[in-house]
Design a protein around this motif. Sequence first.
Motif, mmCIF file in Angstrom:
data_model
loop_
_atom_site.group_PDB
_atom_site.id
_atom_site.type_symbol
_atom_site.label_atom_id
_atom_site.label_comp_id
_atom_site.label_asym_id
_atom_site.label_seq_id
_atom_site.Cartn_x
_atom_site.Cartn_y
_atom_site.Cartn_z
ATOM 1 N N GLU A 125 -36.994 -26.845 -51.749
ATOM 2 C CA GLU A 125 -37.569 -26.553 -50.431
ATOM 3 C C GLU A 125 -38.977 -27.131 -50.299
ATOM 4 O O GLU A 125 -39.362 -27.614 -49.232
ATOM 5 N N ALA A 126 -39.745 -27.113 -51.398
ATOM 6 C CA ALA A 126 -41.087 -27.699 -51.362
ATOM 7 C C ALA A 126 -41.009 -29.202 -51.107
ATOM 8 O O ALA A 126 -41.771 -29.750 -50.299
ATOM 9 N N VAL A 127 -40.090 -29.870 -51.785
ATOM 10 C CA VAL A 127 -39.936 -31.317 -51.575
ATOM 11 C C VAL A 127 -39.504 -31.605 -50.144
ATOM 12 O O VAL A 127 -40.029 -32.519 -49.489
ATOM 13 N N LEU A 128 -38.570 -30.831 -49.630
ATOM 14 C CA LEU A 128 -38.107 -31.019 -48.257
ATOM 15 C C LEU A 128 -39.227 -30.833 -47.237
ATOM 16 O O LEU A 128 -39.250 -31.503 -46.201
ATOM 17 N N HIS A 129 -40.159 -29.936 -47.518
ATOM 18 C CA HIS A 129 -41.269 -29.714 -46.582
ATOM 19 C C HIS A 129 -42.171 -30.939 -46.471
ATOM 20 O O HIS A 129 -42.814 -31.148 -45.438
ATOM 21 N N HIS A 130 -42.208 -31.767 -47.529
ATOM 22 C CA HIS A 130 -43.142 -32.897 -47.551
ATOM 23 C C HIS A 130 -42.466 -34.255 -47.464
ATOM 24 O O HIS A 130 -43.113 -35.241 -47.084
ATOM 25 N N ASP A 131 -41.201 -34.335 -47.849
ATOM 26 C CA ASP A 131 -40.489 -35.619 -47.815
ATOM 27 C C ASP A 131 -39.007 -35.322 -47.614
ATOM 28 O O ASP A 131 -38.281 -35.070 -48.573
ATOM 29 N N GLN A 132 -38.584 -35.373 -46.360
ATOM 30 C CA GLN A 132 -37.210 -34.994 -46.042
ATOM 31 C C GLN A 132 -36.177 -35.867 -46.749
ATOM 32 O O GLN A 132 -35.188 -35.356 -47.272
ATOM 33 N N GLU A 133 -36.391 -37.166 -46.800
ATOM 34 C CA GLU A 133 -35.387 -38.042 -47.397
ATOM 35 C C GLU A 133 -35.242 -37.794 -48.890
ATOM 36 O O GLU A 133 -34.132 -37.682 -49.403
ATOM 37 N N GLN A 134 -36.361 -37.716 -49.580
ATOM 38 C CA GLN A 134 -36.294 -37.438 -51.018
ATOM 39 C C GLN A 134 -35.723 -36.042 -51.256
ATOM 40 O O GLN A 134 -34.917 -35.833 -52.171
ATOM 41 N N ILE A 140 -33.219 -28.587 -44.293
ATOM 42 C CA ILE A 140 -32.967 -29.969 -43.875
ATOM 43 C C ILE A 140 -33.038 -30.050 -42.353
ATOM 44 O O ILE A 140 -32.381 -29.290 -41.644
ATOM 45 N N LYS A 141 -33.834 -30.960 -41.865
ATOM 46 C CA LYS A 141 -34.042 -31.097 -40.419
ATOM 47 C C LYS A 141 -33.132 -32.180 -39.848
ATOM 48 O O LYS A 141 -32.757 -33.130 -40.528
#
Length: 271
Positions: free
Chosen positions: A169-178, A206-207
């Motif tokens: 979730e932390a990664v998704l908050h800053h880089d959606q593709e990664q 996921i947005k």
Amino acid sequence: MFDPDHDFLREIPKQPWTQSELLTVASYAPDCVSRQEAARQLLASQPSDADLEALTGALERDKGMFPAIEDTSALAALKKPSLKPFWESELSHESIRRRAEAVRAFADLPNDSSDDAKIRGLLDDQQPYDVVSAAIMTLDKVDYDASKPQILALASKADNTEIRSAALEAVLHHDQEQGKDLTFKSLEASQPDSVREAGLSALGDIKGEDPRVTSYLREALKSPGFNGVFRAINIITVHKMKQMIPDLEALKKKNPRFAGFIDQTIAQIKS
């Protein structure tokens, strides 16, 4: 206090404590339930600085793995910079819950690089799962860039559901593709159940439209494990995914005992 040692069976719907008595009860009551409730009421009543100083003093004396007052979230919710020394001391508390709450408190305090380094130092396999996941969530807010290598490693390799989902979730908050790549890898059939549950939990962050999200949610609704089913239902409800209503209807037919719950879910989606 009436019957402070709970010597006989009784029911007290509302404790008759006055405002001026709360601090004393929170500090010295012989049972933990009364102490926790008195602390909750005190913190809900706009306590003075003097009250907070006295309460944190009582909390500092409340040691051990199983302290009388375990829940300090109401104190953290005050977001008081003056309480920073208290939260620093709580980082080494024996209670896992108290330690994790201290980590979360730093997300809403004015921090410097040394504070962030302390929190980052908790991202290791010597810490309890709750503490590591709390550290990830705090660093997500206050210092993601410096913490990115460690968070990415946990999002790729952690086997614990709580830690892996917090990292994803932390990664998704800053880089959606990664973040999407790591989330979908976590959902692969070859992954252990704990990792797949983490990937499912992260789907909610996921947005935009991605057909893979719907596909994985459909798969989760058919899974035999309740954890996966309820995680999927929660995401579907929060995002009001009307396209999933037929799948929910199919789940209701398969599990009639959940009919009432699923009907409520469908009503929320349609509202």
